[in-house]
Scaffold this motif. Structure first.
Motif, PDB file in Angstrom:
ATOM      1  N   ASN A 226      -5.025 -14.640  13.210  1.00  0.00           N
ATOM      2  CA  ASN A 226      -3.792 -15.331  12.831  1.00  0.00           C
ATOM      3  C   ASN A 226      -3.274 -14.828  11.482  1.00  0.00           C
ATOM      4  N   ALA A 227      -2.089 -15.279  11.145  1.00  0.00           N
ATOM      5  CA  ALA A 227      -1.414 -14.796   9.928  1.00  0.00           C
ATOM      6  C   ALA A 227      -2.222 -15.090   8.668  1.00  0.00           C
ATOM      7  N   GLU A 228      -2.860 -16.250   8.626  1.00  0.00           N
ATOM      8  CA  GLU A 228      -3.641 -16.604   7.440  1.00  0.00           C
ATOM      9  C   GLU A 228      -4.799 -15.630   7.232  1.00  0.00           C
ATOM     10  N   LEU A 229      -5.472 -15.256   8.304  1.00  0.00           N
ATOM     11  CA  LEU A 229      -6.582 -14.317   8.181  1.00  0.00           C
ATOM     12  C   LEU A 229      -6.096 -12.902   7.868  1.00  0.00           C
ATOM     13  N   GLN A 230      -4.918 -12.537   8.369  1.00  0.00           N
ATOM     14  CA  GLN A 230      -4.356 -11.227   8.025  1.00  0.00           C
ATOM     15  C   GLN A 230      -4.048 -11.171   6.526  1.00  0.00           C
ATOM     16  N   GLN A 231      -3.524 -12.258   5.980  1.00  0.00           N
ATOM     17  CA  GLN A 231      -3.258 -12.292   4.547  1.00  0.00           C
ATOM     18  C   GLN A 231      -4.556 -12.201   3.750  1.00  0.00           C
ATOM     19  N   LYS A 232      -5.593 -12.818   4.275  1.00  0.00           N
ATOM     20  CA  LYS A 232      -6.902 -12.736   3.620  1.00  0.00           C
ATOM     21  C   LYS A 232      -7.413 -11.291   3.649  1.00  0.00           C
ATOM     22  N   MET A 233      -7.173 -10.594   4.769  1.00  0.00           N
ATOM     23  CA  MET A 233      -7.578  -9.186   4.874  1.00  0.00           C
ATOM     24  C   MET A 233      -6.873  -8.352   3.803  1.00  0.00           C
ATOM     25  N   ILE A 234      -5.592  -8.623   3.581  1.00  0.00           N
ATOM     26  CA  ILE A 234      -4.838  -7.884   2.561  1.00  0.00           C
ATOM     27  C   ILE A 234      -5.459  -8.116   1.191  1.00  0.00           C
ATOM     28  N   LYS A 235      -5.750  -9.369   0.879  1.00  0.00           N
ATOM     29  CA  LYS A 235      -6.328  -9.700  -0.431  1.00  0.00           C
ATOM     30  C   LYS A 235      -7.717  -9.097  -0.607  1.00  0.00           C
ATOM     31  N   GLN A 236      -8.434  -8.850   0.495  1.00  0.00           N
ATOM     32  CA  GLN A 236      -9.773  -8.281   0.419  1.00  0.00           C
ATOM     33  C   GLN A 236      -9.777  -6.754   0.459  1.00  0.00           C
TER      34      GLN A 236
ATOM     35  N   MET B  55      -5.512  -2.965   2.986  1.00  0.00           N
ATOM     36  CA  MET B  55      -4.489  -1.934   2.770  1.00  0.00           C
ATOM     37  C   MET B  55      -5.103  -0.726   2.067  1.00  0.00           C
ATOM     38  N   SER B  56      -6.015  -0.955   1.141  1.00  0.00           N
ATOM     39  CA  SER B  56      -6.694   0.150   0.452  1.00  0.00           C
ATOM     40  C   SER B  56      -7.481   0.995   1.435  1.00  0.00           C
ATOM     41  N   VAL B  57      -8.182   0.343   2.354  1.00  0.00           N
ATOM     42  CA  VAL B  57      -8.967   1.062   3.353  1.00  0.00           C
ATOM     43  C   VAL B  57      -8.051   1.914   4.223  1.00  0.00           C
ATOM     44  N   CYS B  58      -6.962   1.323   4.683  1.00  0.00           N
ATOM     45  CA  CYS B  58      -6.027   2.056   5.551  1.00  0.00           C
ATOM     46  C   CYS B  58      -5.457   3.283   4.842  1.00  0.00           C
ATOM     47  N   LEU B  59      -5.008   3.106   3.620  1.00  0.00           N
ATOM     48  CA  LEU B  59      -4.385   4.220   2.909  1.00  0.00           C
ATOM     49  C   LEU B  59      -5.407   5.255   2.460  1.00  0.00           C
ATOM     50  N   THR B  60      -6.653   4.857   2.265  1.00  0.00           N
ATOM     51  CA  THR B  60      -7.702   5.827   1.950  1.00  0.00           C
ATOM     52  C   THR B  60      -7.909   6.766   3.131  1.00  0.00           C
ATOM     53  N   VAL B  61      -7.828   6.227   4.337  1.00  0.00           N
ATOM     54  CA  VAL B  61      -7.966   7.064   5.537  1.00  0.00           C
ATOM     55  C   VAL B  61      -6.780   8.013   5.658  1.00  0.00           C
ATOM     56  N   LEU B  62      -5.585   7.553   5.310  1.00  0.00           N
ATOM     57  CA  LEU B  62      -4.376   8.358   5.489  1.00  0.00           C
ATOM     58  C   LEU B  62      -4.164   9.408   4.399  1.00  0.00           C
TER      59      LEU B  62
ATOM     60  N   ALA C 122      -1.523   1.948  12.065  1.00  0.00           N
ATOM     61  CA  ALA C 122      -1.170   0.759  12.846  1.00  0.00           C
ATOM     62  C   ALA C 122      -1.600  -0.511  12.122  1.00  0.00           C
ATOM     63  N   VAL C 123      -2.795  -0.506  11.570  1.00  0.00           N
ATOM     64  CA  VAL C 123      -3.281  -1.681  10.837  1.00  0.00           C
ATOM     65  C   VAL C 123      -2.396  -1.944   9.623  1.00  0.00           C
ATOM     66  N   ALA C 124      -2.072  -0.892   8.879  1.00  0.00           N
ATOM     67  CA  ALA C 124      -1.199  -1.063   7.711  1.00  0.00           C
ATOM     68  C   ALA C 124       0.150  -1.632   8.140  1.00  0.00           C
ATOM     69  N   SER C 125       0.680  -1.157   9.253  1.00  0.00           N
ATOM     70  CA  SER C 125       1.963  -1.657   9.755  1.00  0.00           C
ATOM     71  C   SER C 125       1.875  -3.135  10.122  1.00  0.00           C
ATOM     72  N   TRP C 126       0.794  -3.519  10.792  1.00  0.00           N
ATOM     73  CA  TRP C 126       0.624  -4.939  11.140  1.00  0.00           C
ATOM     74  C   TRP C 126       0.544  -5.799   9.894  1.00  0.00           C
ATOM     75  N   LEU C 127      -0.179  -5.319   8.903  1.00  0.00           N
ATOM     76  CA  LEU C 127      -0.343  -6.104   7.685  1.00  0.00           C
ATOM     77  C   LEU C 127       0.951  -6.185   6.876  1.00  0.00           C
ATOM     78  N   LEU C 128       1.863  -5.244   7.093  1.00  0.00           N
ATOM     79  CA  LEU C 128       3.141  -5.273   6.384  1.00  0.00           C
ATOM     80  C   LEU C 128       4.092  -6.334   6.926  1.00  0.00           C
ATOM     81  N   GLN C 129       3.653  -7.047   7.944  1.00  0.00           N
ATOM     82  CA  GLN C 129       4.450  -8.173   8.432  1.00  0.00           C
ATOM     83  C   GLN C 129       4.417  -9.319   7.423  1.00  0.00           C
ATOM     84  N   HIS C 130       3.530  -9.216   6.455  1.00  0.00           N
ATOM     85  CA  HIS C 130       3.364 -10.249   5.444  1.00  0.00           C
ATOM     86  C   HIS C 130       3.843  -9.727   4.097  1.00  0.00           C
ATOM     87  N   VAL C 131       4.433 -10.598   3.341  1.00  0.00           N
ATOM     88  CA  VAL C 131       4.906 -10.242   2.009  1.00  0.00           C
ATOM     89  C   VAL C 131       3.750  -9.733   1.154  1.00  0.00           C
ATOM     90  N   ASP C 132       2.552 -10.275   1.392  1.00  0.00           N
ATOM     91  CA  ASP C 132       1.385  -9.862   0.607  1.00  0.00           C
ATOM     92  C   ASP C 132       1.093  -8.370   0.753  1.00  0.00           C
TER      93      ASP C 132
END
Length: 171
Positions: free
Chosen positions: A9-19, A22-29, A71-81
């Motif tokens: 859910n959205a709350e857990l996705q926001q928690k993923m961003i805070k943890q 996004m750093s993991v995704c961009l490190t791969v890219l 794809a993960v970074a794109s999904w997480l960008l659905q949130h302002v965080d």
């Protein structure tokens, strides 16, 4: 990782961003630091320096991992965080690396343009560049000047003008 990011859910996705997802995704890219340093040297060429290596084959390494990370970074960008994470001064180096990589890919992006209407024609390099441009376009000019300075942005201005004037798929 991708399923986790998409299915929670959205709350857990926001928690993923805070943890740091996004750093993991961009490190791969993004390229490894030594390659990024070479790309930086191409933006600021020194007299007598070796010419820039225009090989863009690094975008072909680990294609599945890169597509999943994008794809993960794109999904997480659905949130302002997701965008707030990028604006954090501690992540300026990530933004800088994206800019260097875009500069490195500039000729390939113009020469090998796909069409958004036929998604299969859009090469991975162009997809990564589109993701970078979406991320970077969320930052305001004041952020760029505060974090990079006017000289850095002036050195990259030809890149942006070239992409905006010559590329059919405007982001």
């Amino acid at each position: 990782f991708a399923r986790l990011a998409r299915d929670v859910n959205a709350e857990l996705q926001q928690k993923m961003i805070k943890q740091g997802a996004m750093s993991v995704c961009l490190t791969v890219l993004l390229p490894p630091p030594p390659d990024c340093k070479q790309m930086e040297d191409a933006v600021y060429p020194r007299p007598g320096a070796e010419p820039e290596d225009r090989d863009c084959s690094e975008s072909l390494l680990l294609p599945e991992a890169r597509l999943i990370a994008g794809a993960v970074a794109s999904w997480l960008l659905q949130h302002v965080d997701g965008y707030s994470w990028l604006k954090d001064r501690r992540n300026a180096g990530t933004c800088r690396s994206m800019l260097f990589q875009l500069h490195h890919w500039r000729d390939q992006l113009i020469e090998q343009q796909g069409s958004i209407s036929v998604l299969a024609t859009v090469a991975p390099l162009e997809r990564y560049a589109s993701l970078y441009l979406v991320l970077l376009s969320s930052l305001q000019i004041e952020w760029y000047i505060d974090n990079f300075g006017v000289g850095f942005m002036a050195a990259l201005m030809p890149l942006f003008l070239s992409l905006w004037s010559k590329h059919a798929n405007v982001v």
